[in-house]
Design an enzyme around this catalytic site. Structure first.
Site, PDB file in Angstrom:
ATOM      1  CB  SER A  60       6.356  -3.511   7.644  1.00  0.00           C
ATOM      2  OG  SER A  60       6.045  -2.494   8.560  1.00  0.00           O
TER       3      SER A  60
HETATM    4  N1  SAH Z   1       5.452   0.786   7.655  1.00  0.00           N
HETATM    5  C1  SAH Z   1       6.726   1.255   8.173  1.00  0.00           C
HETATM    6  C2  SAH Z   1       6.909   0.667   9.540  1.00  0.00           C
HETATM    7  C3  SAH Z   1       7.943   1.308  10.361  1.00  0.00           C
HETATM    8  S1  SAH Z   1       8.078   0.631  11.997  1.00  0.00           S
HETATM    9  C4  SAH Z   1       7.826   0.790   7.221  1.00  0.00           C
HETATM   10  O1  SAH Z   1       7.588  -0.220   6.547  1.00  0.00           O
HETATM   11  O2  SAH Z   1       8.886   1.386   7.166  1.00  0.00           O
HETATM   12  C5  SAH Z   1       6.840   1.517  12.863  1.00  0.00           C
HETATM   13  C6  SAH Z   1       7.051   2.982  13.011  1.00  0.00           C
HETATM   14  O3  SAH Z   1       6.052   3.455  13.909  1.00  0.00           O
HETATM   15  C7  SAH Z   1       8.397   3.391  13.637  1.00  0.00           C
HETATM   16  O4  SAH Z   1       9.050   4.244  12.749  1.00  0.00           O
HETATM   17  C8  SAH Z   1       7.995   4.117  14.933  1.00  0.00           C
HETATM   18  O5  SAH Z   1       8.821   5.221  15.237  1.00  0.00           O
HETATM   19  C9  SAH Z   1       6.587   4.549  14.613  1.00  0.00           C
HETATM   20  N2  SAH Z   1       5.722   4.806  15.770  1.00  0.00           N
HETATM   21  C10 SAH Z   1       5.610   4.107  16.928  1.00  0.00           C
HETATM   22  N3  SAH Z   1       4.688   4.662  17.724  1.00  0.00           N
HETATM   23  C11 SAH Z   1       4.200   5.753  17.060  1.00  0.00           C
HETATM   24  C12 SAH Z   1       3.241   6.756  17.382  1.00  0.00           C
HETATM   25  N4  SAH Z   1       2.583   6.776  18.533  1.00  0.00           N
HETATM   26  N5  SAH Z   1       3.027   7.719  16.460  1.00  0.00           N
HETATM   27  C13 SAH Z   1       3.676   7.745  15.284  1.00  0.00           C
HETATM   28  N6  SAH Z   1       4.593   6.831  14.921  1.00  0.00           N
HETATM   29  C14 SAH Z   1       4.852   5.840  15.810  1.00  0.00           C
END
Ligand code: SAH
Length: 210
Positions: A60
């Site tokens: 993010s």
């Molecule tokens: N805060 C994290 C954001 C990663 S992007 C960072 O800064 O690295 C969002 C993440 O949510 C992705 O890795 C995706 O695989 C995950 N995601 C999407 N839907 C999800 C769900 N239902 N349960 C768990 N993770 C999920």
């Protein structure tokens, strides 16, 4: 490129963008974001932008991480927090020093494993992680004082509302092409909804990828 000066410039930028919580800014100044991206992207880690982390996902944008953390903490100190979408683990690392305990779930095994290694390396001991679909929440350890989602569902998952403690706060992006960051607070009588700002997150997807 990963020096304290480079990090401080990012903090300056976050202040200008309206982030006012000094604790959040201080934790972000002290967290090595370059550890959460591939080495090739390391020199871009202190730009205020989302970056690819593989599997079609992104770390993010720092502003968004700061804003969501600030909103979560505006209700007062948080004891138990559930994070959905661990991704790189960066948001997890920011939450860790600011709350008593972080529970973080991710649906993609490869990302989850790497994030877990980083959190261990940084010796953040108040974090529990699991490979799971965040749509289920984490009922064994709930209810939570705060829930923060880094992926956007079309509508608010009822399971997450159920796992909010009294007075608890859910910070979650909602929508498809157009998304809005929402703050939902559990009150005596039910739930209070607040629309915060337009955001751009990856979709909240069902199931687990091993
Ligand atoms: N805060 C994290 C954001 C990663 S992007 C960072 O800064 O690295 C969002 C993440 O949510 C992705 O890795 C995706 O695989 C995950 N995601 C999407 N839907 C999800 C769900 N239902 N349960 C768990 N993770 C999920």
């Amino acid at each position: 490129m990963t020096s304290q000066r480079t990090r401080n410039r990012l903090i300056q930028r976050l202040r200008q963008a309206g982030i006012a919580n000094e604790q959040v800014l201080s934790v972000m100044a002290n967290t090595p974001r370059h550890m959460f991206v591939d080495e090739a992207l390391g020199q871009r880690a202190y730009e205020d932008t989302a970056l690819p982390i593989g599997h079609g996902q992104t770390i993010s944008q720092p502003y968004t991480v700061a804003r969501m953390t600030e909103v979560l903490l505006q209700g007062g100190p948080c004891n138990k927090v559930l994070e959905i979408g661990t991704g790189s683990g960066y948001q997890t690392a920011i939450l860790s020093p600011l709350v008593t305990k972080v529970y973080s779930v991710e649906r993609i095994a490869a990302l989850q494993k790497k994030a877990q290694q980083r959190i261990r390396q940084l010796k953040l001991r108040n974090v529990s992680m699991k490979l799971s679909d965040g749509g289920w929440g984490w009922p064994e350890v709930g209810p939570f004082d705060g829930i923060l989602a880094a992926a956007a569902p079309e509508t608010v998952p009822p399971t997450l509302l159920e796992q909010l403690a009294q007075g608890g706060r859910l910070v979650i992006p909602i929508g498809g092409d157009k998304q809005i960051l929402m703050l939902i607070t559990r009150t005596d009588g039910g739930f209070e909804h607040q629309e915060l700002e337009a955001v751009n997150f990856v979709p909240f997807l069902p199931g687990v990828l091993r």
